[in-house]
Enzyme design. Structure first.
Site, mmCIF file in Angstrom:
data_model
loop_
_atom_site.group_PDB
_atom_site.id
_atom_site.type_symbol
_atom_site.label_atom_id
_atom_site.label_comp_id
_atom_site.label_asym_id
_atom_site.label_seq_id
_atom_site.Cartn_x
_atom_site.Cartn_y
_atom_site.Cartn_z
ATOM 1 N N GLY A 43 8.763 -8.955 9.898
ATOM 2 C CA GLY A 43 7.681 -9.149 9.088
ATOM 3 C C GLY A 43 6.999 -10.551 9.245
ATOM 4 O O GLY A 43 7.390 -11.191 10.283
ATOM 5 N N ASN A 44 5.769 -10.756 8.753
ATOM 6 C CA ASN A 44 5.427 -12.327 8.928
ATOM 7 C C ASN A 44 4.623 -12.689 7.423
ATOM 8 O O ASN A 44 4.220 -11.900 6.932
ATOM 9 C CB ASN A 44 4.540 -12.271 10.099
ATOM 10 C CG ASN A 44 3.802 -11.123 10.470
ATOM 11 O OD1 ASN A 44 2.911 -10.554 9.762
ATOM 12 N ND2 ASN A 44 4.467 -10.272 11.297
ATOM 13 N N SER A 58 6.753 -16.217 16.313
ATOM 14 C CA SER A 58 7.209 -14.940 16.700
ATOM 15 C C SER A 58 8.750 -14.966 17.015
ATOM 16 O O SER A 58 9.213 -15.816 17.677
ATOM 17 C CB SER A 58 6.432 -14.310 17.980
ATOM 18 O OG SER A 58 7.061 -13.336 18.470
ATOM 19 N N GLY A 59 9.714 -14.104 16.565
ATOM 20 C CA GLY A 59 10.877 -13.805 17.168
ATOM 21 C C GLY A 59 11.757 -14.759 16.517
ATOM 22 O O GLY A 59 13.036 -15.086 17.097
ATOM 23 N N SER A 88 3.138 -12.145 16.511
ATOM 24 C CA SER A 88 2.390 -11.130 17.328
ATOM 25 C C SER A 88 1.329 -10.523 16.214
ATOM 26 O O SER A 88 0.375 -9.757 16.936
ATOM 27 C CB SER A 88 3.244 -10.085 17.879
ATOM 28 O OG SER A 88 3.869 -9.405 17.045
ATOM 29 N N HIS A 169 4.550 1.774 9.837
ATOM 30 C CA HIS A 169 4.513 0.551 10.166
ATOM 31 C C HIS A 169 5.155 -0.419 8.847
ATOM 32 O O HIS A 169 5.951 -0.879 8.957
ATOM 33 C CB HIS A 169 3.356 -0.164 10.843
ATOM 34 C CG HIS A 169 3.386 -1.303 11.402
ATOM 35 N ND1 HIS A 169 2.309 -1.828 12.190
ATOM 36 C CD2 HIS A 169 4.034 -2.465 10.880
ATOM 37 C CE1 HIS A 169 2.665 -3.276 12.455
ATOM 38 N NE2 HIS A 169 3.490 -3.511 11.742
ATOM 39 N N TYR A 224 -3.413 -10.534 -18.507
ATOM 40 C CA TYR A 224 -2.015 -10.338 -18.601
ATOM 41 C C TYR A 224 -1.436 -11.831 -18.381
ATOM 42 O O TYR A 224 -2.113 -12.618 -17.473
ATOM 43 C CB TYR A 224 -1.339 -9.467 -17.509
ATOM 44 C CG TYR A 224 0.076 -9.556 -17.361
ATOM 45 C CD1 TYR A 224 0.830 -8.861 -18.490
ATOM 46 C CD2 TYR A 224 0.763 -10.062 -16.578
ATOM 47 C CE1 TYR A 224 2.335 -8.796 -18.509
ATOM 48 C CE2 TYR A 224 2.085 -10.133 -16.447
ATOM 49 C CZ TYR A 224 2.941 -9.106 -17.743
ATOM 50 O OH TYR A 224 4.310 -9.363 -17.482
#
Length: 228
Positions: A43-44, A58-59, A88, A169, A224
């Site tokens: 994820g990101n 990334s990674g 990415s 995805h 709320y």
């Protein structure tokens, strides 16, 4: 929506607002793995500070990220901070910031949400919390990850919503803060789990909340929590 390569030297250090935002980005990214919403670095997460977007690299495993690993780009995708390569999925994050008033974006590969994305074009209104995200959650058509095509499909699915599913995805959710974006992400995953559970009962069809009741729920959810 083409990402440009940076022609500027990355800034040598974080300003105080960027440092605070980066801390929140890393904390939120770690929550996504701890809560099982992503596996590894799949994820990101990003947060906007003015015209600067802090985004996970990334990674890189989130538990390895520290203050010196901060990554930031401008709204054109030019890197202005850090030496690590941005996620990415940067085109998706930038598209959200260009098209909405969001200050934070969370993208996950949550199991139930991803499963639902393969089954329907829209998550049915199985619970009143559907209203908290603007209405029934649409599924953006499949497109290759990290592409402008995916970012464009996502933006269409987000119209009038603060979250959507990406076909085969995962999820994209935005908010005014990272806490809000993360909470909405968790709610979306939970609603997907509820719907999958309900439709799995043989011979039964789950009831859904009609549009007028969703509107009533949206009005009530607006008040709320505790007054500010």
């Amino acid at each position: 929506m083409t990402q440009s390569r940076s022609t500027r030297q990355p800034q040598p250090r974080l300003t105080h607002p960027l440092r605070q935002a980066w801390t929140q980005v890393v904390r939120t990214a770690r929550r996504t793995t701890a809560d099982g919403l992503v596996v590894g670095t799949s994820g990101n997460v990003s947060a906007r500070v003015g015209d600067t977007v802090l985004v996970t690299p990334s990674g890189v495993p989130y538990d390895r990220l520290g203050p010196r690993d901060a990554v930031a780009v401008d709204l054109d995708g030019q890197q202005v901070l850090g030496t690590l390569k941005p996620t990415s999925e940067l085109p998706m994050h930038l598209a959200v910031y260009r098209e909405t008033d969001a200050e934070a974006v969370v993208h996950t590969h949550a199991v139930h949400a991803t499963a639902v994305s393969t089954l329907v074009d829209e998550l049915p209104a199985i619970h009143y919390m559907t209203a908290a995200l603007g209405g029934p959650i649409r599924v953006a058509p499949y497109a290759l990850y990290g592409t402008d095509e995916l970012a464009d499909a996502m933006i269409e699915a987000l119209r009038g919503r603060s979250g959507c599913l990406l076909r085969n995805h995962g999820t994209v959710v935005h908010g005014a803060t990272l806490d809000q974006a993360y909470d909405r992400t968790a709610q979306l995953e939970w609603m997907c789990q509820v719907w999958l559970t309900a439709v799995s009962v043989p011979g039964r069809t789950p009831t859904l909340i009609p549009p007028d009741e969703l509107r009533r729920a949206a009005d009530k959810l607006g008040g709320y929590g505790q007054p500010r």
